[in-house]
Design a protein around this motif. Structure first.
Motif, mmCIF file in Angstrom:
data_model
loop_
_atom_site.group_PDB
_atom_site.id
_atom_site.type_symbol
_atom_site.label_atom_id
_atom_site.label_comp_id
_atom_site.label_asym_id
_atom_site.label_seq_id
_atom_site.Cartn_x
_atom_site.Cartn_y
_atom_site.Cartn_z
ATOM 1 N N MET A 1 31.388 33.664 -51.197
ATOM 2 C CA MET A 1 30.762 34.103 -49.942
ATOM 3 C C MET A 1 30.610 32.969 -48.936
ATOM 4 N N GLN A 2 30.384 31.762 -49.431
ATOM 5 C CA GLN A 2 30.213 30.648 -48.497
ATOM 6 C C GLN A 2 31.486 29.789 -48.408
ATOM 7 N N GLN A 3 32.506 30.224 -49.103
ATOM 8 C CA GLN A 3 33.826 29.550 -49.060
ATOM 9 C C GLN A 3 33.757 28.032 -49.277
ATOM 10 N N MET A 4 32.976 27.631 -50.261
ATOM 11 C CA MET A 4 32.904 26.196 -50.564
ATOM 12 C C MET A 4 33.952 25.823 -51.609
ATOM 13 N N LYS A 5 34.269 24.532 -51.646
ATOM 14 C CA LYS A 5 35.229 24.045 -52.638
ATOM 15 C C LYS A 5 34.487 23.598 -53.908
ATOM 16 N N TYR A 6 35.263 23.493 -55.021
ATOM 17 C CA TYR A 6 34.662 23.040 -56.291
ATOM 18 C C TYR A 6 33.834 21.779 -56.086
ATOM 19 N N ARG A 7 34.452 20.821 -55.385
ATOM 20 C CA ARG A 7 33.823 19.509 -55.209
ATOM 21 C C ARG A 7 32.474 19.622 -54.491
ATOM 22 N N GLU A 8 32.456 20.465 -53.453
ATOM 23 C CA GLU A 8 31.214 20.637 -52.677
ATOM 24 C C GLU A 8 30.128 21.306 -53.520
ATOM 25 N N ILE A 9 30.548 22.313 -54.294
ATOM 26 C CA ILE A 9 29.572 23.021 -55.144
ATOM 27 C C ILE A 9 29.032 22.077 -56.205
ATOM 28 N N ALA A 10 29.933 21.292 -56.796
ATOM 29 C CA ALA A 10 29.526 20.346 -57.841
ATOM 30 C C ALA A 10 28.516 19.345 -57.285
ATOM 31 N N GLU A 11 28.769 18.872 -56.068
ATOM 32 C CA GLU A 11 27.850 17.924 -55.431
ATOM 33 C C GLU A 11 26.487 18.566 -55.173
ATOM 34 N N LEU A 12 26.566 19.798 -54.706
ATOM 35 C CA LEU A 12 25.345 20.532 -54.371
ATOM 36 C C LEU A 12 24.494 20.821 -55.601
ATOM 37 N N LEU A 13 25.154 21.206 -56.685
ATOM 38 C CA LEU A 13 24.401 21.624 -57.882
ATOM 39 C C LEU A 13 24.258 20.497 -58.894
ATOM 40 N N ASP A 14 24.763 19.322 -58.537
ATOM 41 C CA ASP A 14 24.622 18.169 -59.431
ATOM 42 C C ASP A 14 25.260 18.405 -60.792
ATOM 43 N N CYS A 15 26.479 18.916 -60.798
ATOM 44 C CA CYS A 15 27.181 19.113 -62.071
ATOM 45 C C CYS A 15 28.652 18.756 -61.845
ATOM 46 N N SER A 16 29.443 18.818 -62.929
ATOM 47 C CA SER A 16 30.855 18.450 -62.774
ATOM 48 C C SER A 16 31.652 19.631 -62.208
ATOM 49 N N GLU A 17 32.850 19.312 -61.681
ATOM 50 C CA GLU A 17 33.697 20.386 -61.152
ATOM 51 C C GLU A 17 34.147 21.323 -62.265
ATOM 52 N N GLY A 18 34.311 20.765 -63.482
ATOM 53 C CA GLY A 18 34.670 21.579 -64.645
ATOM 54 C C GLY A 18 33.611 22.631 -64.933
ATOM 55 N N THR A 19 32.346 22.225 -64.809
ATOM 56 C CA THR A 19 31.245 23.167 -65.027
ATOM 57 C C THR A 19 31.295 24.278 -63.988
ATOM 58 N N VAL A 20 31.591 23.894 -62.745
ATOM 59 C CA VAL A 20 31.690 24.903 -61.678
ATOM 60 C C VAL A 20 32.777 25.908 -62.020
ATOM 61 N N ALA A 21 33.947 25.388 -62.436
ATOM 62 C CA ALA A 21 35.076 26.270 -62.754
ATOM 63 C C ALA A 21 34.737 27.217 -63.895
ATOM 64 N N SER A 22 34.128 26.678 -64.944
ATOM 65 C CA SER A 22 33.871 27.564 -66.087
ATOM 66 C C SER A 22 32.750 28.568 -65.786
ATOM 67 N N ARG A 23 31.783 28.132 -64.957
ATOM 68 C CA ARG A 23 30.747 29.096 -64.548
ATOM 69 C C ARG A 23 31.344 30.215 -63.701
ATOM 70 N N LEU A 24 32.284 29.835 -62.837
ATOM 71 C CA LEU A 24 32.939 30.850 -62.001
ATOM 72 C C LEU A 24 33.697 31.843 -62.867
ATOM 73 N N ASN A 25 34.427 31.321 -63.856
ATOM 74 C CA ASN A 25 35.170 32.204 -64.755
ATOM 75 C C ASN A 25 34.237 33.177 -65.468
ATOM 76 N N THR A 26 33.160 32.631 -66.007
ATOM 77 C CA THR A 26 32.210 33.479 -66.735
ATOM 78 C C THR A 26 31.619 34.536 -65.807
ATOM 79 N N ALA A 27 31.247 34.094 -64.587
ATOM 80 C CA ALA A 27 30.625 35.019 -63.644
ATOM 81 C C ALA A 27 31.592 36.138 -63.254
ATOM 82 N N VAL A 28 32.853 35.781 -62.974
ATOM 83 C CA VAL A 28 33.842 36.801 -62.588
ATOM 84 C C VAL A 28 34.059 37.768 -63.747
ATOM 85 N N LYS A 29 34.111 37.211 -64.968
ATOM 86 C CA LYS A 29 34.279 38.075 -66.149
ATOM 87 C C LYS A 29 33.116 39.054 -66.288
ATOM 88 N N ASN A 30 31.896 38.533 -66.043
ATOM 89 C CA ASN A 30 30.717 39.406 -66.132
ATOM 90 C C ASN A 30 30.733 40.499 -65.065
#
Ligand SMILES: [Zn+2]
Lengths: 178, 186
Positions: free
Chosen positions: B146-175
């Motif tokens: 919805m906010q069209q952010m990139k992995y890197r920006e989300i990772a910076e914002l949430l203080d986690c790695s880009e890998g975590t962002v990717a796997s959370r996205l996968n899980t969320a889309v699956k759900n």
């Protein structure tokens, strides 16, 4: 290198893990092309993602921006007032150290309030006349004040008798004869 | 266009109107974030207002190392999380009632009269599905899609790695997949 479907779905569905090597990416892609199960899964996720991207952004109510801006202006005015009231906060902010100015202001206000209460008490509720109770109160047993003519006072422990000396202040005669 | 950071500097120097320019520029995005996070327009408006007030009060702590908008998003996320915690305790009974109803009738909760919040049924269904995600997944979905952010920006914002962002996205889309399966794209 052979991959099972679980791995593919985990790491290469829509969102590729950024740490994947090119070789790994190639392997995942090849599996995806060959495996019907993973292809179906991938298609479904693609559809979900497209749905998510297609819903319109919520539009904020038109009065919201004005509401926020008004509150910012009010807060600004209040902070100016605080600044005028308390120069200590001004110094702290200028030096960019110390506690938050609001905290300093409230502490100062509390201090001023207590000072005012103290002054009011001192001015209106503090009689200099000794109360009748104090007049009849016995003196402490160790010390007795005895008045004997010239003698000023005496203590029982160390008897000390002082005579009141009549001081005669000599009048300086300055002769200013013209 | 004058960069945000100039306005931030002016705000620090005591110019409230400079901050109001930033409000004008970014309130819609923060509102969008709050809407997706909290699920209804009233809470979203209140949270947006609170986030900007909070940002104004703590503007001194802006370090000029990240973009103002990233910093503003962080403030917004914090405010939304506080709201969510309050709302969760307040509405737990209501939600479980709605879920019970949905399960017992086998219908979608968007048909429940209390849930008629969005303009179209389709948007409402998507929002309802997002509301049911765990908080961290809801966050990455909102920021990425919805906010069209990139992995890197989300990772910076949430203080986690880009890998975590990717796997959370996968899980969320699956759900979300099973919940959004029947939906058309327009
Ligand atoms: Zn497979």
């Amino acid at each position: 290198m052979s991959l099972d479907c679980k791995q593919v779905i985990e790491f290469f569905s829509l969102h590729q893990h950024p740490d994947l090597t090119n070789q790994e990416k190639f392997e995942y892609r090849r599996h995806l092309l060959e495996c019907q199960v993973c292809q179906n899964e991938y298609e479904e996720m693609l559809h979900t993602a497209a749905v998510l991207e297609s819903i319109p952004d919520p539009v904020p109510p038109p009065e919201l921006v004005e509401r926020i801006q008004t509150q910012i202006r009010q807060t600004h005015r209040r902070s100016i007032l605080n600044f005028l009231v308390n120069p200590i906060a001004r110094i702290l902010v200028a030096m960019k150290l110390g506690p938050h100015p609001t905290f300093v202001n409230y502490t100062a206000m509390l201090f001023y309030l207590m000072l005012t209460i103290f002054m009011v008490k001192l001015t209106f509720f503090n009689s200099t006349k000794p109360s009748p109770v104090e007049l009849t109160r016995p003196l402490s047993p160790e010390v007795r004040i005895v008045r004997l003519g010239d003698v000023k006072h005496a203590s029982l422990k160390t008897v000390r008798i002082e005579k009141e000396e009549s001081k005669e202040i000599p009048i300086e005669s300055t002769s200013n004869d013209f | 266009m004058i960069p945000d950071e100039i306005y931030v500097q002016k705000t620090i120097e005591g110019n409230a109107e400079a901050f109001n320019e930033l409000v004008q520029r970014h309130h819609a995005r923060i509102y969008g974030l709050a809407y997706r996070m909290l699920g209804n327009p009233d809470d979203a408006s209140d949270a947006t207002q609170e986030a900007f007030l909070e940002a104004y009060k703590s503007i001194q702590s802006f370090q000029f190392q990240s973009k103002f908008l990233t910093w503003m998003y962080r403030v917004g996320i914090n405010v939304c999380q506080q709201y969510k915690r309050k709302a969760d305790s307040r509405e737990r009974t209501l939600t479980s009632y709605a879920q019970d109803l949905q399960e017992s009738t086998g219908r979608n909760a968007n048909e429940h009269p209390d849930r008629v919040l969005l303009k179209t049924e389709r948007d409402q269904l998507v929002q309802h599905a997002i509301n049911q995600l765990p908080s961290k997944q809801r966050m990455v979905i909102t920021l990425f899609y919805m906010q069209q952010m990139k992995y890197r920006e989300i990772a910076e914002l949430l203080d986690c790695s880009e890998g975590t962002v990717a796997s959370r996205l996968n899980t969320a889309v699956k759900n979300l997949k099973s919940k959004l399966e029947g939906l058309s794209l327009h």
